[in-house]
Design a protein around this motif. Structure first.
Motif, PDB file in Angstrom:
ATOM      1  N   HIS A 121       0.652  -0.748   0.078  1.00 15.47           N
ATOM      2  CA  HIS A 121      -0.006  -0.095  -0.174  1.00 15.47           C
ATOM      3  C   HIS A 121       0.661   1.276  -0.232  1.00 15.47           C
ATOM      4  N   ASP A 144      -2.165   9.731   7.393  1.00 16.09           N
ATOM      5  CA  ASP A 144      -1.629  10.591   5.780  1.00 16.09           C
ATOM      6  C   ASP A 144      -0.938  10.272   5.318  1.00 16.09           C
ATOM      7  N   VAL A 176      -2.824   7.631   2.634  1.00 16.65           N
ATOM      8  CA  VAL A 176      -4.568   8.523   1.920  1.00 16.65           C
ATOM      9  C   VAL A 176      -3.261   8.976   0.777  1.00 16.65           C
ATOM     10  N   ARG A 177      -2.454   9.350   0.812  1.00 13.74           N
ATOM     11  CA  ARG A 177      -1.457  10.357   0.183  1.00 13.74           C
ATOM     12  C   ARG A 177      -1.065   9.046  -1.645  1.00 13.74           C
ATOM     13  N   THR A 211      -2.233   5.615  -1.707  1.00 14.00           N
ATOM     14  CA  THR A 211      -3.160   4.678  -2.419  1.00 14.00           C
ATOM     15  C   THR A 211      -4.716   5.304  -2.506  1.00 14.00           C
ATOM     16  N   ASP A 212      -4.567   6.820  -2.430  1.00 12.14           N
ATOM     17  CA  ASP A 212      -5.964   8.119  -2.583  1.00 12.14           C
ATOM     18  C   ASP A 212      -7.119   7.198  -2.124  1.00 12.14           C
ATOM     19  N   GLN A 213      -6.653   6.291  -0.781  1.00 11.38           N
ATOM     20  CA  GLN A 213      -7.775   5.731  -0.469  1.00 11.38           C
ATOM     21  C   GLN A 213      -8.627   7.042   0.631  1.00 11.38           C
ATOM     22  N   GLU A 214     -10.174   7.053   0.684  1.00 13.53           N
ATOM     23  CA  GLU A 214     -10.445   7.640   1.779  1.00 13.53           C
ATOM     24  C   GLU A 214      -9.808   7.477   3.630  1.00 13.53           C
TER      25      GLU A 214
END
Length: 188
Positions: free
Chosen positions: A54, A147, A150-151, A153-156
């Motif tokens: 990930h 954080d 998120v950056r 994987t572009d996951q929420e």
């Protein structure tokens, strides 16, 4: 100390890298320190394996950092069983003096300084491993890793949190066994 480096543990703990074992032996490290470094290194191994699909990071650096982060406690032995941060600078200097490059020696200095502005994901992962090995959860530290997830994987954010939470919950489940392993080895 040999026993702390070779005792398989229950459940089994991965061995430290040979160069770290040699360093601990040369420094006549306390057995409890060797046991602690094995426990944190083992957790870092599992943590990095779970997060590597990930998140991009230098896994070898994290594993080395986990294996050596408290090496300064060979100088400040009282910090094995009591509070203190003198081991952080001492460990960094010790590793540099022993020929370890600054990129790897830094973990001895940064493992408890995860709030610094220039901290890397590798530093954060060593810090997380140093907490979760004993089942300790630190919300602000974990949020920094979320954080990064998120950056990368572009996951929420909630999805990234669940990804990390699942990994850390699984690692925390064996904390009592790791604590017992460490306690079986003397501090002196």
């Amino acid at each position: 100390m040999h026993h702390a480096l070779t005792d398989p543990g229950d459940p089994p703990l991965r061995p430290l890298p040979d160069e770290v074992c040699d360093l601990l032996t040369a420094l006549d490290a306390p057995p409890r320190l060797a046991a602690h470094l094995r426990a944190v290194h083992d957790v870092a191994w599992s943590l990095t394996a779970a997060l590597s699909p990930h998140l991009p990071f230098d896994r070898a650096a994290v594993l080395y950092g986990a294996a050596t982060h408290d090496i300064g406690k060979t100088v400040h032995v009282n910090e094995l069983s009591g509070p203190g941060s003198a081991h952080e600078r001492a460990g960094h200097e010790l590793l540099l003096q022993r020929g370890v490059g600054p990129a790897l020696a830094r973990f001895a200095r940064t493992h408890a300084s995860w709030t610094l502005p220039d901290i890397t994901i590798e530093d954060l992962l060593v810090s997380v491993a140093d907490k979760i090995w004993k089942g300790k959860r630190v919300v602000d530290l974990e949020q920094k890793v979320v954080d990064h997830l998120v950056r990368a994987t572009d996951q929420e954010p909630w999805q990234a949190f669940l990804t990390l939470d699942d990994v850390l919950s699984g690692l925390a489940a064996n904390a009592d066994d790791r604590l017992a392993f460490q306690a079986r080895h003397p501090a002196a």
